[in-house]
Motif scaffolding. Structure first.
Motif, PDB file in Angstrom:
ATOM      1  N   ALA A   1     -19.343 -59.533 -29.265  1.00  0.00           N
ATOM      2  CA  ALA A   1     -20.506 -58.688 -28.999  1.00  0.00           C
ATOM      3  C   ALA A   1     -20.495 -58.135 -27.579  1.00  0.00           C
ATOM      4  O   ALA A   1     -21.090 -57.091 -27.306  1.00  0.00           O
ATOM      5  N   ILE A   2     -19.833 -58.814 -26.656  1.00  0.00           N
ATOM      6  CA  ILE A   2     -19.720 -58.292 -25.291  1.00  0.00           C
ATOM      7  C   ILE A   2     -19.195 -56.873 -25.325  1.00  0.00           C
ATOM      8  O   ILE A   2     -19.700 -55.998 -24.603  1.00  0.00           O
ATOM      9  N   TYR A   3     -18.216 -56.642 -26.159  1.00  0.00           N
ATOM     10  CA  TYR A   3     -17.604 -55.320 -26.229  1.00  0.00           C
ATOM     11  C   TYR A   3     -18.329 -54.404 -27.216  1.00  0.00           C
ATOM     12  O   TYR A   3     -18.606 -53.243 -26.910  1.00  0.00           O
TER      13      TYR A   3
ATOM     14  N   SER B   1     -22.302 -59.549 -19.015  1.00  0.00           N
ATOM     15  CA  SER B   1     -23.198 -59.105 -20.088  1.00  0.00           C
ATOM     16  C   SER B   1     -24.455 -59.948 -20.143  1.00  0.00           C
ATOM     17  O   SER B   1     -24.460 -61.120 -19.740  1.00  0.00           O
ATOM     18  N   TYR B   2     -25.487 -59.330 -20.686  1.00  0.00           N
ATOM     19  CA  TYR B   2     -26.764 -60.026 -20.865  1.00  0.00           C
ATOM     20  C   TYR B   2     -27.425 -59.517 -22.132  1.00  0.00           C
ATOM     21  O   TYR B   2     -27.493 -58.304 -22.369  1.00  0.00           O
ATOM     22  N   GLY B   3     -27.880 -60.436 -22.968  1.00  0.00           N
ATOM     23  CA  GLY B   3     -28.594 -60.075 -24.184  1.00  0.00           C
ATOM     24  C   GLY B   3     -29.868 -60.882 -24.312  1.00  0.00           C
ATOM     25  O   GLY B   3     -29.903 -62.062 -23.932  1.00  0.00           O
TER      26      GLY B   3
ATOM     27  N   SER C   1     -33.349 -56.974 -30.610  1.00  0.00           N
ATOM     28  CA  SER C   1     -32.693 -57.512 -29.419  1.00  0.00           C
ATOM     29  C   SER C   1     -32.071 -56.364 -28.639  1.00  0.00           C
ATOM     30  O   SER C   1     -31.773 -55.300 -29.187  1.00  0.00           O
ATOM     31  N   ALA C   2     -31.869 -56.590 -27.356  1.00  0.00           N
ATOM     32  CA  ALA C   2     -31.253 -55.578 -26.494  1.00  0.00           C
ATOM     33  C   ALA C   2     -30.267 -56.259 -25.562  1.00  0.00           C
ATOM     34  O   ALA C   2     -30.391 -57.454 -25.258  1.00  0.00           O
ATOM     35  N   GLY C   3     -29.270 -55.499 -25.105  1.00  0.00           N
ATOM     36  CA  GLY C   3     -28.278 -56.061 -24.205  1.00  0.00           C
ATOM     37  C   GLY C   3     -27.646 -55.004 -23.328  1.00  0.00           C
ATOM     38  O   GLY C   3     -27.686 -53.811 -23.641  1.00  0.00           O
ATOM     39  N   VAL C   4     -27.074 -55.444 -22.207  1.00  0.00           N
ATOM     40  CA  VAL C   4     -26.413 -54.529 -21.277  1.00  0.00           C
ATOM     41  C   VAL C   4     -25.097 -55.145 -20.810  1.00  0.00           C
ATOM     42  O   VAL C   4     -24.945 -56.362 -20.778  1.00  0.00           O
TER      43      VAL C   4
END
Length: 520
Positions: A63-65, A142-144, A152-155
């Protein structure tokens, strides 16, 4: 001579670098229209086995990518090692780590490395000068976080670095993603890549990676021990046309998986095996330019889940609260014992030894080792014996009867009814003994004039004891409110039960302290 030609050699190798960095990565995807760099190869054999259709799946470190919002699906700490042998002497590898943190979200980091050797350099006259290699690195943080129950959201923030001969570059970029799961069988994901656009400057040339936007859908269905997932991704970018990918995964009992996918004219296949906390994933990619390519990933999960972290946090809070409350209760018990002792001492000074003994007994129920009360109890017992001996007169001397002795012990404890029963038994063997009759009359008089404590029937006492220990079990299991309600019912039966009063105060104080810390 080669040292003199080296700048020219660099000029000849510069187009090679541009090709490696900013052209379509032929070993990864043939239809990227010149916008992808080597790190678009991916980040896991599992999504590769599904042709990269992973935006709405995103439930492991990949999921990082593919979509950092999916990091919320990581249950424990997880580490992942990836290795892709590419063409000739080139390889692609990465190491990733992620951890779900209580009340914060999931953090992760991923280090990527692309390496190739034996690149030949030539000068402008087409004379061979030397061979060299190319190393490219990407570090992503990364952060989710879960926003609502289903959203959910992530960057991602990424740093790029590359070196080849004397041509080096560095860049910075950022991505963002969301994951929406409205139903257990359906999820949707959106990934915006290069929201902050990486820019790479080499001599007089600056290249950028264009933004791309990917929308993914995933449907799942379970039949017995089998879980089926079907995923579809569609993307479009500033520098590329429309592309789509589709993949599927079938998992048996959470242990063995098979996968297949299609995208950019290439078929992919894969398999996975999960044993205990370890996972092994394999993918085969039928690249049109370089033939079949094998990709491997090993992952391992360890540590506590978020639920276990929450439980440990609650235990730590409870332990901290109980230490605070124990100190408060200790002070309260000391105060109660002191107050009852002072009342006993006032009765003692007034010659009201029975009343004083009753208050001393209550003081010792609150604090068994209250030294002044222990001393006074001994003094009062001696006074009670003197009083008893005085009322009985000389007729009691020489009487050595177990009933008489037991009655005296009950009398000293102010259990007058029990004392009378014992002396009545003694009187049966010595009818007419005036001394024993005098003891009985004294006990009756003291019972009528002394402090009254509710007398419980055997059934009431048994019920109160049973309820008390039920409340203790509730308390030790963490159900403070339940314990309090039961202890209140015990006090309705016996309002002067000190152990229940003491435990009730302690539980109430714990609830108050927990409430201050936001725990209900």
């Amino acid at each position: 001579m080669k040292e003199e030609k080296h700048p020219v050699a660099g000029f000849r190798t510069f187009p090679v670098l541009i090709l490696l960095l900013f052209c379509s990565a032929a070993f990864a995807a043939s239809g990227d229209y010149g916008t992808e760099n080597v790190f678009m190869t991916g980040a896991g054999s599992r999504p590769d086995g599904m042709a990269g259709a992973f935006t709405a799946v995103a439930d492991d470190l990949s999921a990082i990518y593919y979509n950092p919002a999916g990091l919320v699906n990581i249950k424990k700490q997880e580490i992942s090692l990836l290795y892709y042998p590419l063409y000739e002497s080139s390889s692609y590898s990465s190491i990733a780590y992620g951890q779900a943190l209580l009340n914060f979200g999931t953090i992760a980091a991923n280090f990527f490395r692309f390496s190739t050797d034996n690149i030949e350099g030539y000068d402008q006259a087409n004379n061979f000068t030397s061979t060299f290699g190319n190393e490219q690195y990407k570090l992503t943080f990364s952060y989710g976080r879960n926003i609502t129950g289903s959203l959910s959201a992530g960057v991602n923030t990424s740093v790029y670095y590359s070196e080849m001969s004397r041509f080096n570059y560095a860049g910075f970029g950022a991505d963002a993603g969301i994951l929406y799961e409205p139903f257990p069988f359906l999820s949707a994901g959106l990934m915006a890549r290069n929201v902050i656009t990486p820019a790479f400057s080499m001599q007089s040339v600056t290249e950028t990676l264009g933004r791309t936007y990917t929308l993914g859908l995933m449907a799942r269905h379970r039949i017995a021990e089998f879980e089926f997932k079907a995923a579809y991704d569609a993307s479009v970018g500033e520098k590329e046309g429309f592309k789509d990918r589709a993949g599927m995964e079938i998992t048996w009992s959470g242990t063995a998986s098979v996968r297949a996918g299609y995208g950019d004219g290439e078929f992919t296949f894969g398999a996975g095996l999960a044993l205990y906390e370890a996972k092994f994933d394999y993918a085969y990619v039928s690249n049109m330019d370089f033939g079949g390519m094998n990709r491997f990933t090993v992952s391992y999960s360890f540590g506590m889940t978020v639920e276990e972290q929450r439980e440990q946090w609650r235990r730590n809070i409870y332990n901290e609260v109980r230490k605070i409350v124990d100190e408060k209760v200790r002070i309260k018990i000391q105060e109660e014992a002191e107050a009852l002792y002072r009342r006993a001492y006032a009765h003692y000074q007034s010659g009201e030894y029975g009343e004083a003994l009753a208050e001393v007994e209550k003081s010792l129920e609150w604090k068994r080792d209250h030294e002044p009360a222990l001393i006074m109890k001994k003094m009062l017992e001696d006074k009670m014996k003197e009083k008893l001996s005085s009322s009985a007169g000389p007729g009691l001397s020489g009487v050595n009867d177990a009933y008489v002795t037991a009655g005296i012990e009950f009398y000293e404890k102010m259990q007058y009814d029990e004392a009378i029963k014992q002396w009545e038994q003694a009187l049966k063997s010595r009818p007419g003994n005036k001394a024993i009759k005098s003891l009985i009359l004294t006990a009756m008089k003291d019972m009528d004039s002394g402090p009254k404590r509710p007398q419980l029937s055997g059934e009431q006492k048994e019920m109160a004891d049973r309820m008390y220990y039920i409340a203790v079990n509730s308390y030790t299991s963490g159900d403070l409110k339940g314990a309090i309600e039961i202890w209140k019912k015990v006090l309705a039966i016996d309002p002067e039960d000190v152990k229940t009063l003491r435990d009730l105060k302690k539980a109430q104080a714990e609830i108050e302290e927990l409430s201050r810390r936001g725990i209900e």
